[in-house]
Design a protein around this motif. Sequence first.
Motif, PDB file in Angstrom:
ATOM      1  N   TRP A 249       0.826  -1.209   0.000  1.00 48.42           N
ATOM      2  CA  TRP A 249       0.000   0.000   0.000  1.00 48.42           C
ATOM      3  C   TRP A 249       0.859   1.257   0.000  1.00 48.42           C
ATOM      4  O   TRP A 249       0.539   2.231  -0.680  1.00 48.42           O
ATOM      5  N   GLN A 250       1.936   1.261   0.744  1.00 46.60           N
ATOM      6  CA  GLN A 250       2.823   2.417   0.743  1.00 46.60           C
ATOM      7  C   GLN A 250       3.440   2.629  -0.641  1.00 46.60           C
ATOM      8  O   GLN A 250       3.612   3.770  -1.083  1.00 46.60           O
ATOM      9  N   LYS A 253       0.705   4.111  -2.804  1.00 50.00           N
ATOM     10  CA  LYS A 253       0.378   5.489  -2.430  1.00 50.00           C
ATOM     11  C   LYS A 253       1.507   6.458  -2.741  1.00 50.00           C
ATOM     12  O   LYS A 253       1.248   7.589  -3.202  1.00 50.00           O
ATOM     13  N   ASN A 254       2.736   6.073  -2.521  1.00 47.11           N
ATOM     14  CA  ASN A 254       3.859   7.001  -2.629  1.00 47.11           C
ATOM     15  C   ASN A 254       4.653   6.890  -3.927  1.00 47.11           C
ATOM     16  O   ASN A 254       5.419   7.812  -4.247  1.00 47.11           O
ATOM     17  N   LEU A 257       0.937   5.855  -7.667  1.00 48.47           N
ATOM     18  CA  LEU A 257      -0.008   6.931  -7.959  1.00 48.47           C
ATOM     19  C   LEU A 257       0.673   8.239  -8.358  1.00 48.47           C
ATOM     20  O   LEU A 257       0.264   8.869  -9.338  1.00 48.47           O
TER      21      LEU A 257
END
Length: 358
Positions: A249-250, A253-254, A257
Amino acid sequence: MSTTELHEQLKDRLGVESADDSVVTLGAVGALCLLGSAVAFLIGSPFTALPLAGFLFTVGYGLWNHQATTAKALTFLATIATGAILALITVYLIIEAFPAIREMGLAMFTKTSGRMWITRGEEVYSLVPMMWGTLVTTVLAMLIAGPLGVAGALFISEIAPDAVREIVKPAVETLAGIPSIVYGFIGFTILNDYMMENLDLPSSGSLVIVGLVVGLMALPTVVSVAEDAISSVPESMKSGSLALGTTDWQTIKNITLPAAFSGVSAAVLLGVGRAIGETMAATVILGHAQVLPEPLYDVFGNTETLTSLIASQYGVASSTHMSALFAAGVVLFVTVTVLSIASQYIERRMQIQLQGDT
């Protein structure tokens, strides 16, 4: 222009090293036939089919004897024809809309009080209610299609197992193939009845229903384009992030995206264009009242959109009334063109960033 110059230009355009006189003659005859058919069509001549038949015969002969050169010429011609058709549509819309714009002046785009759409007697044409209805429904649609579309693209590209991806992606794309009239009919018979029974709406049709339905219709476009943008992020960037100890997920997200942000933005803009241009769903659901909602932010109010105005009134319109509908078409045309250019610019910026260029 001399024969030699024409010969050299033909070689440059078609990308061939040599072009004999027969190829030059064939190209000239085909171009003249196509131009003649276009002119005949524009002036309404009953002999339009004759030069068109000549062009088709020339193309057939060219494909039989000079296949590669003819194929290249056809692709070049298709590009030119696309630009010419776009230019003709633009000119035609402006010419047809000019009488209404000349009669109403800036009031067509600024009048907000009194009766704003009168087609008989003292004719009044203000596009403000329709522009507002289009804006509200588009914003509502993108509040649905934007977040859900990006989330769906992330799921398909980064999270879903291969077996699930093979089912979900075709299913999402299938939504784009459902006719818009079906969406509109479902919205009118199910969502509209629900709103009237549970929220005590005084009339059938409201902006919020149109926004919800159009948002679902724009969803496949956003998911598809955004998923392509996310998938184009280099795997090395994701692997490097994971190697540093970040979670999936990190990394999404970082790394993923932000790297795909331009493409995701372009997907949302294309969804906006899809929402602005939607016709049948809005035409079926709305009550076609050419007034501004009271209060203005009342999304449960009933008004009109630019597309539904054209679809519901073109059959009985004439003279200045018809010209006013063309003016609504000009507003739509300009808006969608600007959005398309913006999305292309954003996609180009995404490619430059991913390639590491400045």
